[in-house]
Design a protein around this motif. Structure first.
Motif, PDB file in Angstrom:
ATOM      1  N   GLU A 150     -45.813   6.948  -4.913  1.00  0.00           N
ATOM      2  CA  GLU A 150     -46.353   7.818  -3.293  1.00  0.00           C
ATOM      3  C   GLU A 150     -45.199   6.392  -2.644  1.00  0.00           C
ATOM      4  O   GLU A 150     -44.289   6.572  -2.231  1.00  0.00           O
ATOM      5  CB  GLU A 150     -46.687   7.882  -3.062  1.00  0.00           C
ATOM      6  CG  GLU A 150     -47.073   8.619  -1.886  1.00  0.00           C
ATOM      7  CD  GLU A 150     -48.676   9.198  -1.517  1.00  0.00           C
ATOM      8  OE1 GLU A 150     -48.591   9.895  -0.191  1.00  0.00           O
ATOM      9  OE2 GLU A 150     -49.207   9.090  -2.234  1.00  0.00           O
ATOM     10  N   GLN A 151     -45.416   5.494  -2.998  1.00  0.00           N
ATOM     11  CA  GLN A 151     -45.165   3.971  -2.255  1.00  0.00           C
ATOM     12  C   GLN A 151     -43.624   4.166  -2.938  1.00  0.00           C
ATOM     13  O   GLN A 151     -42.643   3.461  -1.773  1.00  0.00           O
ATOM     14  CB  GLN A 151     -45.893   2.918  -3.020  1.00  0.00           C
ATOM     15  CG  GLN A 151     -47.287   2.720  -1.653  1.00  0.00           C
ATOM     16  CD  GLN A 151     -48.613   1.784  -2.002  1.00  0.00           C
ATOM     17  OE1 GLN A 151     -48.640   1.076  -3.207  1.00  0.00           O
ATOM     18  NE2 GLN A 151     -49.004   1.059  -1.177  1.00  0.00           N
ATOM     19  N   GLU A 152     -43.594   3.606  -3.591  1.00  0.00           N
ATOM     20  CA  GLU A 152     -42.590   3.277  -4.163  1.00  0.00           C
ATOM     21  C   GLU A 152     -41.059   4.160  -3.560  1.00  0.00           C
ATOM     22  O   GLU A 152     -40.073   3.928  -2.656  1.00  0.00           O
ATOM     23  CB  GLU A 152     -42.145   3.594  -5.575  1.00  0.00           C
ATOM     24  CG  GLU A 152     -42.801   2.382  -6.112  1.00  0.00           C
ATOM     25  CD  GLU A 152     -42.225   0.906  -6.247  1.00  0.00           C
ATOM     26  OE1 GLU A 152     -41.321   1.161  -5.478  1.00  0.00           O
ATOM     27  OE2 GLU A 152     -42.582   0.284  -6.801  1.00  0.00           O
ATOM     28  N   ARG A 153     -41.613   5.638  -3.428  1.00  0.00           N
ATOM     29  CA  ARG A 153     -40.806   6.622  -3.204  1.00  0.00           C
ATOM     30  C   ARG A 153     -40.818   6.350  -1.811  1.00  0.00           C
ATOM     31  O   ARG A 153     -39.600   6.282  -0.958  1.00  0.00           O
ATOM     32  CB  ARG A 153     -41.456   8.420  -3.321  1.00  0.00           C
ATOM     33  CG  ARG A 153     -41.186   9.113  -5.194  1.00  0.00           C
ATOM     34  CD  ARG A 153     -41.426   9.966  -4.886  1.00  0.00           C
ATOM     35  NE  ARG A 153     -42.974  10.450  -4.707  1.00  0.00           N
ATOM     36  CZ  ARG A 153     -43.569  10.464  -5.424  1.00  0.00           C
ATOM     37  NH1 ARG A 153     -43.666  10.368  -6.953  1.00  0.00           N
ATOM     38  NH2 ARG A 153     -44.950  11.175  -4.908  1.00  0.00           N
ATOM     39  N   TYR A 154     -41.563   6.146  -0.463  1.00  0.00           N
ATOM     40  CA  TYR A 154     -41.778   6.006   0.755  1.00  0.00           C
ATOM     41  C   TYR A 154     -40.617   4.874   1.032  1.00  0.00           C
ATOM     42  O   TYR A 154     -39.872   5.137   2.107  1.00  0.00           O
ATOM     43  CB  TYR A 154     -43.185   6.261   1.066  1.00  0.00           C
ATOM     44  CG  TYR A 154     -43.073   5.607   2.859  1.00  0.00           C
ATOM     45  CD1 TYR A 154     -43.069   7.242   3.475  1.00  0.00           C
ATOM     46  CD2 TYR A 154     -43.131   4.480   3.097  1.00  0.00           C
ATOM     47  CE1 TYR A 154     -42.680   6.534   4.877  1.00  0.00           C
ATOM     48  CE2 TYR A 154     -42.788   4.176   4.500  1.00  0.00           C
ATOM     49  CZ  TYR A 154     -43.057   4.826   5.618  1.00  0.00           C
ATOM     50  OH  TYR A 154     -43.175   5.357   6.660  1.00  0.00           O
ATOM     51  N   LEU A 155     -40.911   3.593   0.574  1.00  0.00           N
ATOM     52  CA  LEU A 155     -39.915   2.562   0.622  1.00  0.00           C
ATOM     53  C   LEU A 155     -38.524   2.691   0.123  1.00  0.00           C
ATOM     54  O   LEU A 155     -38.021   1.838   0.447  1.00  0.00           O
ATOM     55  CB  LEU A 155     -40.778   1.757   0.019  1.00  0.00           C
ATOM     56  CG  LEU A 155     -42.365   1.389   0.122  1.00  0.00           C
ATOM     57  CD1 LEU A 155     -42.796   0.162  -0.979  1.00  0.00           C
ATOM     58  CD2 LEU A 155     -41.482   0.164   1.376  1.00  0.00           C
ATOM     59  N   SER A 156     -37.824   3.589  -0.955  1.00  0.00           N
ATOM     60  CA  SER A 156     -36.977   3.660  -0.679  1.00  0.00           C
ATOM     61  C   SER A 156     -36.098   4.130  -0.083  1.00  0.00           C
ATOM     62  O   SER A 156     -35.035   4.177   0.288  1.00  0.00           O
ATOM     63  CB  SER A 156     -36.658   5.233  -2.045  1.00  0.00           C
ATOM     64  OG  SER A 156     -36.682   6.099  -1.705  1.00  0.00           O
ATOM     65  N   VAL A 157     -36.732   5.215   0.695  1.00  0.00           N
ATOM     66  CA  VAL A 157     -35.916   5.176   2.172  1.00  0.00           C
ATOM     67  C   VAL A 157     -35.682   3.172   3.408  1.00  0.00           C
ATOM     68  O   VAL A 157     -33.908   3.565   3.520  1.00  0.00           O
ATOM     69  CB  VAL A 157     -36.425   6.127   3.520  1.00  0.00           C
ATOM     70  CG1 VAL A 157     -35.910   6.608   4.788  1.00  0.00           C
ATOM     71  CG2 VAL A 157     -36.798   7.085   2.690  1.00  0.00           C
ATOM     72  N   PRO A 158     -36.328   2.606   3.556  1.00  0.00           N
ATOM     73  CA  PRO A 158     -36.441   1.502   4.389  1.00  0.00           C
ATOM     74  C   PRO A 158     -35.342   0.699   3.400  1.00  0.00           C
ATOM     75  O   PRO A 158     -34.186  -0.462   4.739  1.00  0.00           O
ATOM     76  CB  PRO A 158     -37.291   1.390   4.566  1.00  0.00           C
ATOM     77  CG  PRO A 158     -38.043   1.528   3.850  1.00  0.00           C
ATOM     78  CD  PRO A 158     -38.098   3.024   3.569  1.00  0.00           C
ATOM     79  N   GLN A 159     -35.413   0.731   2.162  1.00  0.00           N
ATOM     80  CA  GLN A 159     -34.625   0.436   1.033  1.00  0.00           C
ATOM     81  C   GLN A 159     -33.222  -0.187   1.251  1.00  0.00           C
ATOM     82  O   GLN A 159     -32.257  -0.623   1.299  1.00  0.00           O
ATOM     83  CB  GLN A 159     -35.293  -0.066  -0.248  1.00  0.00           C
ATOM     84  CG  GLN A 159     -36.045  -0.690  -0.395  1.00  0.00           C
ATOM     85  CD  GLN A 159     -37.393  -0.615  -1.963  1.00  0.00           C
ATOM     86  OE1 GLN A 159     -37.066   0.364  -2.348  1.00  0.00           O
ATOM     87  NE2 GLN A 159     -38.169  -1.376  -2.056  1.00  0.00           N
ATOM     88  N   ARG A 160     -33.193   1.352   1.055  1.00  0.00           N
ATOM     89  CA  ARG A 160     -31.202   1.952   1.664  1.00  0.00           C
ATOM     90  C   ARG A 160     -30.904   1.415   2.799  1.00  0.00           C
ATOM     91  O   ARG A 160     -29.830   0.916   2.732  1.00  0.00           O
ATOM     92  CB  ARG A 160     -31.024   3.390   1.361  1.00  0.00           C
ATOM     93  CG  ARG A 160     -31.495   4.283  -0.224  1.00  0.00           C
ATOM     94  CD  ARG A 160     -31.119   5.384  -0.359  1.00  0.00           C
ATOM     95  NE  ARG A 160     -31.103   6.648   0.797  1.00  0.00           N
ATOM     96  CZ  ARG A 160     -32.792   7.201   0.437  1.00  0.00           C
ATOM     97  NH1 ARG A 160     -33.228   7.036  -0.869  1.00  0.00           N
ATOM     98  NH2 ARG A 160     -33.342   7.773   1.370  1.00  0.00           N
ATOM     99  N   ILE A 161     -31.765   1.284   3.629  1.00  0.00           N
ATOM    100  CA  ILE A 161     -31.057   0.750   5.072  1.00  0.00           C
ATOM    101  C   ILE A 161     -30.948  -0.706   4.799  1.00  0.00           C
ATOM    102  O   ILE A 161     -30.305  -0.045   5.758  1.00  0.00           O
ATOM    103  CB  ILE A 161     -32.226   1.736   5.786  1.00  0.00           C
ATOM    104  CG1 ILE A 161     -32.411   3.295   5.976  1.00  0.00           C
ATOM    105  CG2 ILE A 161     -31.427   1.419   7.695  1.00  0.00           C
ATOM    106  CD1 ILE A 161     -32.930   3.505   7.060  1.00  0.00           C
ATOM    107  N   GLU A 162     -31.845  -1.037   4.311  1.00  0.00           N
ATOM    108  CA  GLU A 162     -31.874  -2.255   4.192  1.00  0.00           C
ATOM    109  C   GLU A 162     -30.427  -2.869   3.788  1.00  0.00           C
ATOM    110  O   GLU A 162     -29.578  -3.727   4.246  1.00  0.00           O
ATOM    111  CB  GLU A 162     -33.013  -2.817   3.420  1.00  0.00           C
ATOM    112  CG  GLU A 162     -33.059  -4.738   3.458  1.00  0.00           C
ATOM    113  CD  GLU A 162     -34.017  -5.098   3.312  1.00  0.00           C
ATOM    114  OE1 GLU A 162     -34.960  -6.261   3.178  1.00  0.00           O
ATOM    115  OE2 GLU A 162     -34.185  -4.571   2.015  1.00  0.00           O
TER     116      GLU A 162
END
Length: 233
Positions: A150-162
């Motif tokens: 769940e954390q990995e899925r949530y972090l995928s959004v800011p990681q794409r923006i980064e």
């Protein structure tokens, strides 16, 4: 990297290899050339500016050469990776400050000095957050286990923006030095960085803090917990 640095690096790597250069030796050469390029920016002399811009692109190619040499001899080390990352940021992070200083010395306009140091400040802040986040993630995982799905899925959004911010920054910092060889190029260079690189660095900074807040909200036991005074009953 795909269309400029790697093709040229493939051509010159055999020369370095046949003359006994090590990967770390080329990395050290990159550091020296980067400092020489920065020195040329202070004086804003047309020939020195051309010299600095040429050195920047030479260093960009050598960034691939040292990696090629490390792989040819299977001598890639964590130390090499560490100093490679440090050298990567010398020109990109400090060139705006040196250019702003040179423009200020020539024109007396303090806005150029402020602009140059401002660009550098945002670049260093974004890098600091990114590297510190990477360190804390590895430390946390080593101590208390990997991130949940769940954390990995949530972090995928800011990681794409980064990643979008990093792509923007890399493209800007690759082409922007060409402006330095134009008349009044230092002012154009600083202006372009203010309008493009600074927003990219702000985006990287924000997404880094976003990831940190989401990722690191996990309890940990302080190494000094045993020495802390107990609460009175």
């Amino acid at each position: 990297m795909t269309y400029f640095a790697r093709p040229l690096a493939a051509v010159v790597t055999p020369w370095f290899y046949n003359h006994g250069w090590s990967a770390n030796g080329v990395t050290a050469l990159r550091g020296v050339l980067s400092m020489a390029a920065l020195t040329g920016l202070i004086f804003l002399h047309p020939q020195l500016l051309i010299f600095s811009v040429v050195l920047f692109y030479v260093v960009f190619v050598l960034d691939c050469v040292d990696g090629n040499l490390a792989r040819l001899d299977n001598q890639a080390t964590y130390w090499g990776k560490f100093i490679d990352g440090l050298v990567d940021g010398i020109f990109i992070s400090l060139a705006p400050s040196f250019t702003g200083m040179g423009s200020w010395l020539v024109t007396g306009d303090t806005r150029h000095l402020i602009a140059g140091f401002g660009v550098t400040l945002f670049a260093l802040a974004a890098q600091m957050v990114r590297y510190r986040l990477s360190f804390f993630r590895e430390w946390m995982v080593a101590q208390t286990g990997p991130l949940s799905a769940e954390q990995e899925r949530y972090l995928s959004v800011p990681q794409r923006i980064e990643r979008a911010g990093i792509t923007c920054m890399v493209n800007v910092t690759f082409f922007a030095p060409i402006l330095l060889i134009m008349p009044a190029g230092a002012q154009y260079y600083l202006l372009i960085l203010l309008l493009t690189q600074v927003p990219c660095d702000v985006l990287r900074l924000a997404t880094g803090l976003w990831q940190a807040k989401a990722m690191l909200r996990r309890g940990r036991r302080s190494i000094r917990a045993a020495d802390a005074p107990r609460a009175m009953p």
